[in-house]
Design an enzyme around this catalytic site. Structure first.
Site, PDB file in Angstrom:
ATOM      1  CE  LYS A   1     -12.636  -4.304  -0.072  1.00 49.83           C
ATOM      2  NZ  LYS A   1     -12.883  -3.910   1.302  1.00 49.83           N
TER       3      LYS A   1
ATOM      4  CE  LYS B   1      -4.377  -1.747   1.410  1.00 52.22           C
ATOM      5  NZ  LYS B   1      -5.316  -2.087   2.443  1.00 52.22           N
TER       6      LYS B   1
ATOM      7  CE  LYS C   1      -5.151  -8.227  -2.257  1.00 55.17           C
ATOM      8  NZ  LYS C   1      -5.430  -7.881  -0.941  1.00 55.17           N
TER       9      LYS C   1
HETATM   10  P1  TYM Z   1     -10.355  -6.259   3.400  1.00 55.02           P
HETATM   11  O1  TYM Z   1     -11.425  -5.249   3.639  1.00 55.02           O
HETATM   12  O2  TYM Z   1      -9.266  -5.916   2.442  1.00 55.02           O
HETATM   13  O3  TYM Z   1     -10.977  -7.621   2.901  1.00 55.02           O
HETATM   14  C1  TYM Z   1     -12.024  -8.244   3.585  1.00 55.02           C
HETATM   15  C2  TYM Z   1     -11.877  -9.749   3.560  1.00 55.02           C
HETATM   16  O4  TYM Z   1     -11.854 -10.235   2.214  1.00 55.02           O
HETATM   17  C3  TYM Z   1     -10.698 -11.037   2.012  1.00 55.02           C
HETATM   18  N1  TYM Z   1     -10.249 -10.848   0.622  1.00 55.02           N
HETATM   19  C4  TYM Z   1     -10.105 -11.858  -0.257  1.00 55.02           C
HETATM   20  N2  TYM Z   1     -10.299 -13.185  -0.146  1.00 55.02           N
HETATM   21  C5  TYM Z   1     -10.080 -13.937  -1.259  1.00 55.02           C
HETATM   22  N3  TYM Z   1      -9.678 -13.418  -2.433  1.00 55.02           N
HETATM   23  C6  TYM Z   1      -9.464 -12.095  -2.596  1.00 55.02           C
HETATM   24  N4  TYM Z   1      -9.085 -11.614  -3.780  1.00 55.02           N
HETATM   25  C7  TYM Z   1      -9.679 -11.253  -1.473  1.00 55.02           C
HETATM   26  N5  TYM Z   1      -9.576  -9.912  -1.272  1.00 55.02           N
HETATM   27  C8  TYM Z   1      -9.934  -9.697   0.012  1.00 55.02           C
HETATM   28  C9  TYM Z   1      -9.682 -10.500   3.010  1.00 55.02           C
HETATM   29  O5  TYM Z   1      -8.664 -11.440   3.282  1.00 55.02           O
HETATM   30  C10 TYM Z   1     -10.559 -10.224   4.210  1.00 55.02           C
HETATM   31  O6  TYM Z   1     -10.800 -11.395   4.956  1.00 55.02           O
HETATM   32  N6  TYM Z   1      -7.432  -5.761   7.422  1.00 55.02           N
HETATM   33  C11 TYM Z   1      -8.654  -6.378   6.930  1.00 55.02           C
HETATM   34  C12 TYM Z   1      -9.895  -5.966   7.706  1.00 55.02           C
HETATM   35  C13 TYM Z   1      -9.805  -6.141   9.195  1.00 55.02           C
HETATM   36  C14 TYM Z   1      -9.949  -7.374   9.876  1.00 55.02           C
HETATM   37  C15 TYM Z   1      -9.842  -7.055  11.274  1.00 55.02           C
HETATM   38  C16 TYM Z   1     -10.146  -8.702   9.460  1.00 55.02           C
HETATM   39  C17 TYM Z   1      -9.622  -5.169  10.122  1.00 55.02           C
HETATM   40  N7  TYM Z   1      -9.659  -5.705  11.382  1.00 55.02           N
HETATM   41  C18 TYM Z   1      -9.908  -8.040  12.238  1.00 55.02           C
HETATM   42  C19 TYM Z   1     -10.216  -9.695  10.449  1.00 55.02           C
HETATM   43  C20 TYM Z   1     -10.103  -9.351  11.811  1.00 55.02           C
HETATM   44  C21 TYM Z   1      -8.858  -5.952   5.481  1.00 55.02           C
HETATM   45  O7  TYM Z   1      -8.367  -4.949   5.048  1.00 55.02           O
HETATM   46  O8  TYM Z   1      -9.714  -6.722   4.795  1.00 55.02           O
END
Ligand code: TYM
Length: 325
Positions: A195, A110, A192
């Site tokens: 968004k 990032k 991957k």
């Molecule tokens: P975020 O918002 O980027 O993504 C949310 C969830 O989606 C999963 N994900 C994917 N899984 C499979 N293939 C993909 N291409 C893909 N893109 C995203 C992510 O692994 C995630 O599970 N830091 C985290 C949010 C967060 C969080 C937490 C998660 C903040 N606090 C505590 C668990 C526990 C994030 O940015 O996810």
């Protein structure tokens, strides 16, 4: 078991978020105590529109509900509505080595992507994530592959805190699916699905049937014409086969057999139909729920009340152990 997970409210969620994370949540809520958060404080570490944030938070709540999270069973709430999250993050930052944060893959990616937005929040992001998880003393964290490193750091922080101040936190396990943990981009299957990439690289959960079909038909495929799974030689087709298999419950070998001697075009057409059909109830529920904003807000308020009880108890214990009360 207590389960915790969250998603950043950065607008429309995609099939990767669903197949890697939300789909697991739905199954887990049957037998576990689940806490699902909308992590708005994480969403502001990369460029965003302040005017859009409240709308995105509500939309994310609608997605959770439309996908099947049951608010009677699971707690759904907004991170910034519980100030114990940033409070615990600060406390944990004082025992987290800077070096560990600097080597986090997501921080490196990032900060390379947003060169003029490398803020301290982006570096400390994983500590806030650890605080989210540890505040609820979660046993397990269902996430996609890209978040595994952050959950590992959470375990290290928990261990360090326990050693320094006495047994307080559990060391949470990450729950990563064998299939679906890393859905790839439709335009570049070596990356991957994300968004922040171009629109046609993602299938969003509320895309119209026309958009879904267009995106799948133009998805990047590989040389050759056989529909066969081979991650290194055929990353494009392999990704589409994974999606097909996860949405239909069919084994990849059986899907391959069904498409012997048929070309990419026919396979893609069939996949587009599968996705359109699978997401149809999401679109319907989303339409219904968008007309019931007050109801969705009430669910978030109720979630906040339930989450706060747990959060306050943990913060009190942590502050006592650290000599702050
Ligand atoms: P975020 O918002 O980027 O993504 C949310 C969830 O989606 C999963 N994900 C994917 N899984 C499979 N293939 C993909 N291409 C893909 N893109 C995203 C992510 O692994 C995630 O599970 N830091 C985290 C949010 C967060 C969080 C937490 C998660 C903040 N606090 C505590 C668990 C526990 C994030 O940015 O996810």
């Amino acid at each position: 078991m207590r389960i915790f997970s969250g998603i950043r409210p950065t607008g429309n969620l995609h099939l990767g978020n669903y197949l890697g994370a939300i789909k697991q949540w739905i199954a887990l809520q049957e037998k576990n105590e689940c806490v699902f958060c909308i992590v708005d404080l994480h969403a502001i570490t990369t460029p965003y529109e302040a005017k859009e944030l409240q709308k995105n938070i509500l939309e994310t709540a609608i997605i959770y509900l439309a996908a099947g999270i049951n608010p009677e069973k699971s707690i759904i709430f907004v991170q910034s509505q519980i100030k114990e999250h940033p409070e615990l993050a600060w406390l944990l930052e004082t025992i987290t080595p800077m070096g560990e944060l600097k080597r986090m893959t997501q921080f490196k990616e990032k900060s390379a992507k947003h060169k003029d937005y490398v803020n301290a929040g982006l570096l400390n992001y994983p500590v806030l994530m650890a605080a989210d998880i540890l505040l609820y003393k979660a046993d397990a964290v269902p996430v996609g592959k890209d978040q595994e490193q952050h959950v590992e750091l959470t375990r290290n922080i928990a261990k360090k805190f326990n050693q320094k101040f006495g047994q307080t936190f559990k060391e949470p396990a990450s729950m990563i699916l064998k299939e679906g943990a890393k859905i790839m981009s439709l335009t570049d299957p070596k990356k991957k699905m994300s968004k922040s990439d171009e629109l046609k690289s993602c299938i969003f959960l509320f895309d119209s049937p026309e958009d879904i079909t267009k995106k799948i038909l133009s998805a990047q495929t590989d040389s050759g014409k056989d529909i066969c799974y081979n991650i290194t030689k055929k990353p494009g087709i392999s990704n589409l086969l994974t999606i097909y298999s996860l949405l239909t419950g069919k084994r990849i070998q059986d899907i391959e057999k069904g498409f012997t001697r048929k070309g990419y075009g026919e396979f893609k057409k069939s996949l587009a139909e599968v996705i359109v059909q699978y997401l149809e109830p999401f679109r319907r529920k989303q339409k219904e729920l968008s007309l019931r904003e007050v109801y969705v807000e009430e669910i978030l308020k109720q979630g906040q009340r339930r989450a706060l009880i747990i959060a306050q108890e943990t913060i009190r214990e942590v502050k006592e152990k650290m000599g702050l009360i």
